[in-house]
Design an enzyme around this catalytic site. Structure first.
Site, PDB file in Angstrom:
ATOM      1  N   HIS A  84       0.814  -1.212   0.000  1.00 26.22           N
ATOM      2  CA  HIS A  84       0.000   0.000   0.000  1.00 26.22           C
ATOM      3  C   HIS A  84       0.849   1.264   0.000  1.00 26.22           C
ATOM      4  O   HIS A  84       2.036   1.247   0.298  1.00 26.22           O
ATOM      5  CB  HIS A  84      -0.976   0.007   1.177  1.00 26.22           C
ATOM      6  CG  HIS A  84      -0.341   0.121   2.526  1.00 26.22           C
ATOM      7  ND1 HIS A  84       0.368  -0.886   3.109  1.00 26.22           N
ATOM      8  CD2 HIS A  84      -0.302   1.158   3.414  1.00 26.22           C
ATOM      9  CE1 HIS A  84       0.804  -0.518   4.294  1.00 26.22           C
ATOM     10  NE2 HIS A  84       0.422   0.727   4.504  1.00 26.22           N
ATOM     11  N   GLU A 117       4.311   6.763   8.463  1.00 23.14           N
ATOM     12  CA  GLU A 117       4.332   5.693   9.453  1.00 23.14           C
ATOM     13  C   GLU A 117       5.753   5.432   9.947  1.00 23.14           C
ATOM     14  O   GLU A 117       6.641   5.092   9.159  1.00 23.14           O
ATOM     15  CB  GLU A 117       3.783   4.399   8.846  1.00 23.14           C
ATOM     16  CG  GLU A 117       2.378   4.521   8.287  1.00 23.14           C
ATOM     17  CD  GLU A 117       1.955   3.307   7.485  1.00 23.14           C
ATOM     18  OE1 GLU A 117       2.800   2.394   7.273  1.00 23.14           O
ATOM     19  OE2 GLU A 117       0.799   3.259   7.038  1.00 23.14           O
ATOM     20  N   TYR A 139       7.889  -9.365  13.051  1.00 20.64           N
ATOM     21  CA  TYR A 139       6.712  -8.752  12.425  1.00 20.64           C
ATOM     22  C   TYR A 139       6.331  -9.593  11.222  1.00 20.64           C
ATOM     23  O   TYR A 139       7.196 -10.001  10.429  1.00 20.64           O
ATOM     24  CB  TYR A 139       7.032  -7.312  12.025  1.00 20.64           C
ATOM     25  CG  TYR A 139       5.897  -6.592  11.343  1.00 20.64           C
ATOM     26  CD1 TYR A 139       4.643  -6.505  11.939  1.00 20.64           C
ATOM     27  CD2 TYR A 139       6.078  -5.989  10.094  1.00 20.64           C
ATOM     28  CE1 TYR A 139       3.600  -5.838  11.307  1.00 20.64           C
ATOM     29  CE2 TYR A 139       5.045  -5.315   9.464  1.00 20.64           C
ATOM     30  CZ  TYR A 139       3.810  -5.253  10.075  1.00 20.64           C
ATOM     31  OH  TYR A 139       2.771  -4.592   9.459  1.00 20.64           O
TER      32      TYR A 139
END
Length: 438
Positions: free
Chosen positions: A337, A343, A352
């Site tokens: 995205h 961010e 993660y």
């Protein structure tokens, strides 16, 4: 410091009803009945109001606390400017905003005797602290407890430990904060950081704008995400200590120091809603799909600092907590995205699920607005071929500071030796798979 130190045993009280009025007293009778500032405060104390918002803000957003203390805060000598160390403050002008995807390893080991304040290292941020807009991303690495007291007039501090426990001695009492917890110190509240282990490492979001609050739940309904009852404030505690005590104040980007003849952590009782608190991220109630596709990452928002545009946060604090993945015919890691928000992501423990390697606890990545990002090649290949059965993601705890404006780096962050030089390589090898039908 010398003299008699008196305080209650360490403890926490529930903030049942986040943002509502709460109170605590270390000595029975220290809180006055019915009046905030009586002619004579109980027990010979001084009454003092600490305002975290304008007096005339609406009741729903008005933040203030009444403190009943041994000496008023006004009893101190002049402050003089001192060295900022590695701390920087918005506006950030040392470097130009960078559209590249960036990732850092953990901070290097600090020198001996580095306390929390000396161990703060600013990565970057946005806005203007003097206009009370924007935010900053800091990291910390310390190996000594503070013997001085700190307060931040520029913004509130959201502390995210990654390694080592902290005992935060605040004007309101003590907060015990471990990795997988977060603690918030409101704007202007004085505190001292005691290390509970040999060293401590973690992240800090300095929020210059409107205070963090719980996000609205909308169609989720009354329950879900972070529950108000799980945020806990300190029980009143106080230090009756004669100085000298060094007090450091961050004001409009600079550090100023003064030597008091007493401890400013001398609040015997308090009530209000401008208070520090701690939250256990393991209590976050994740909401997700039980059919197909991804909800947007906003579904993981723990706290939000609203801006002047409804729905557009100055900064959100988002946590990727343990959860079940059950979506049918769905690519389960975070999707590719580009985003109007910027961010900064950090890792508290484990791994993660969108990165196979290189993203480690204590490190972090920055994806500024509209920079394309998502799973690396290895994760994409594995997830595309995985058997789609219910899967528990419980081997990591990651978070994001997500902000409305680009994060501009400090000069030392842009040139840091622990900045990974080839982060873009994680997306190499994402091959063409397109096969037209005709």
């Amino acid at each position: 410091m010398s003299g008699d130190t008196r305080k209650t045993a360490e403890g926490l009280t529930y903030l049942s009803g986040f943002g509502n009025e709460h109170g605590s007293e270390a000595v029975p009778g220290a809180l006055p009945e019915g009046r905030n500032s009586p002619q004579r405060a109980p027990l010979g104390l001084y009454a003092e109001q600490l305002s975290g918002s304008a007096f005339t803000e609406p009741r729903a957003t008005n933040r203030r606390s009444w403190l009943y203390r041994i000496r008023p805060s006004a009893a101190h000598p002049p402050f003089t400017e001192t060295h900022n160390g590695w701390i920087r403050t918005a506006p950030f002008t040392e470097a130009v905003p960078d559209p590249n995807r960036l990732r850092w390893n953990p901070l290097p080991e600090p020198g001996d005797g580095t306390d929390f304040l000396a161990g703060l290292w600013t990565l970057g941020g946005n806005g203007d602290a003097t206009q009370r807009t924007g935010m900053a991303v800091h990291l910390y690495h310390a190996n000594a407890s503070m013997d001085r007291v700190f307060s931040d007039a520029d913004g509130e501090l959201l502390i995210v430990p990654e390694r080592g426990g902290l005992l935060l001695h605040t004007e309101f009492g003590m907060l015990h904060v471990e990795p997988a917890h977060v603690a918030l110190i409101p704007r202007g509240v004085r505190f001292r950081v005691e290390l509970l282990d040999d060293s401590a490492r973690g992240y800090v979001c300095e929020n210059y704008g409107a205070p963090f609050r719980l996000p609205d739940l909308g169609t989720i309904g009354a329950n879900g995400l972070a529950n108000a009852r799980d945020f806990r404030a300190p029980v009143a505690a106080y230090e009756d200590v004669e100085g000298p005590v060094e007090v450091v104040n961050k004001f409009c980007g600079n550090l100023w120091r003064a030597t008091y003849d007493h401890s400013p952590l001398d609040v015997v009782a308090w009530h209000g809603n401008h208070v520090p608190y701690v939250y256990d991220l393991r209590r976050f109630n994740v909401i997700g799909t039980i059919s197909y596709d991804h909800p947007d990452p906003s579904i993981f928002t723990v706290l939000t600092a609203p801006s002047d545009t409804p729905g557009l946060a100055g900064v959100d604090f988002v946590v990727f907590a343990p959860r079940w993945l059950v979506g049918e015919d769905t690519f389960r890691p975070p999707y590719f995205h580009r985003n109007v928000m910027s961010e900064y992501m950090g890792l508290i423990e484990g791994a993660y699920d969108a990165k196979a390697e290189g993203f480690v606890p204590g490190g972090g990545s920055l994806h500024n607005m509209m920079s394309a990002h998502g799973p690396d090649r290895e994760t994409f290949d594995r997830a595309s071929a995985a058997e789609l059965k219910p899967q528990k993601v419980d081997d990591g705890l990651a978070f994001m500071f997500e902000t409305r404006w680009p994060v501009t780096l400090t000069a030392h962050a842009a040139q840091a030796e622990h900045l990974q030089p080839h982060y873009d390589d994680v997306w190499k090898g994402l091959e063409r798979h397109f096969r037209p039908l005709h």
